[in-house]
Design an enzyme around this catalytic site. Sequence first.
Site, short mmCIF file in Angstrom:
data_model
loop_
_atom_site.label_atom_id
_atom_site.label_comp_id
_atom_site.label_asym_id
_atom_site.label_seq_id
_atom_site.Cartn_x
_atom_site.Cartn_y
_atom_site.Cartn_z
N ASP A 195 0.86 -1.18 0.00
CA ASP A 195 0.00 0.00 0.00
C ASP A 195 0.90 1.23 0.00
OD1 ASP A 195 -1.97 1.85 0.43
OD2 ASP A 195 -2.96 0.71 2.02
N GLU A 209 -2.50 -0.06 -4.56
CA GLU A 209 -2.51 -1.23 -3.68
C GLU A 209 -2.45 -2.50 -4.49
OE1 GLU A 209 -5.51 -2.15 -0.59
OE2 GLU A 209 -5.89 0.00 -0.74
#
Length: 392
Positions: free
Chosen positions: A9, A106
């Site tokens: 992330d 992500e």
Amino acid sequence: MPRLVMHIDLDAFYTAVEQRDHPAWRGRPLIVGAAPGRRGVVATCSYEARRFGVHSAMPISEAVRRLPAETVYVRPNMARYAEVSREIMRVLGTLAPVVEPVSIDEAYLDVSGLERLVGPPEVVARRTKAAIREAVGLTASVGIGPNRLIAKLASDARKPDGLLVVRPEEVRAFLDPMPLAALRGVGAVTARRLEQAGLRTVGDVRSRPLEELRRRLGARTGTQVHLQSNGIADDRVHPATERQSISKETTFAEDVEDSDVLRDTLRWAAQEVGYLARHDARKGTVVTLKIRLHPFETHTRSRTLAAPSADDRVIFDAAWDLYRADTHAGRAVRLIGLGLSGWAQAPVQSDLFAEIDTREQDPADDRLDATLDAIRRRFGRHCIQRGLSRRP
DNA sequence: TCTGGGGTCCTAGGACCC
DNA sequence: TCTGGGGTCCTAGGACCC
């Protein structure tokens, strides 16, 4: 062999890209999102801005109240972020056999079996972070766990620039103190229901019988919540999946009552959606009209077409029919838009070129701006705002 | 405080068919 | 005349996610 899932992330992705590209903005509160003074929300804010209690999805008006004068506000530059994202996904593809992008910033990677090639999970994670930093000059938080849920929570746990490996025997101790919203599928509504039953943490959920959770939340959600509280979740990583729908919508700067404005906005949306569908070589069978009335009341109306289509006019006609058939006449409209879904099984390329394209020219961003400018010129006070995409 | 845009998936009722 | 049960499609809404 037990599966090992890694979640990556990027930290405050949009603002991190902007600060990387604009050195003068580094170290300052920075907001990527709606323009101050307009309707909209914060998409991403820099860590400097978070110190003032600002977060994603906060109304921009509230953020302005909280932030100091030196704050920088910028509109999202999606094309730029997408370009950086593609480079990141490319690099990830060199590290593991299966990469599943879940959004622009992500991804999940299956890192099972990398132990013998690379080393322990901590080493795999460190190499991943280093590779991203080297390729695009940004920091990412990385989590590794026995499944997707644990990997994602692990990447969240040490943000920014975080790294955490949670081993199977550590899962319960890791999960138990977490808030209910840590579980996938638990948002505001489900959390409230659980809180009403006296539950506060994942550990509290784990202590309750499956039957009680199913009764309170429904069979499906109850079961999912029960399994997750015990650390059980999906451990598969799939390559990117096909999208199921394409849509365009816009919120007006001021509520609109003029049906000419609504019709022109729908025509614009149909052009965008039709273009994207044709670009994807798809035809859809369902057109959905979305409308949000004053003050904040959202409705959808959908219709199945006689035949699959990616034709701007067919899409517009269906949506406009749906609009006229409804009984909200005379009410102020805050948002209007439309979507196309229900793809035909085998789109035929040559057919798609025969579809009618009512756009004036190139599908570039400036064309969209030109369309919107034309609407603004015609309907001065009803300024349409360009969209943005929320990122954490 | 006043709530964007682009999505996914689930539920539930009614129509329709066998 | 009153009545099954199952399956599928359509539609509207809602919860949730990034």
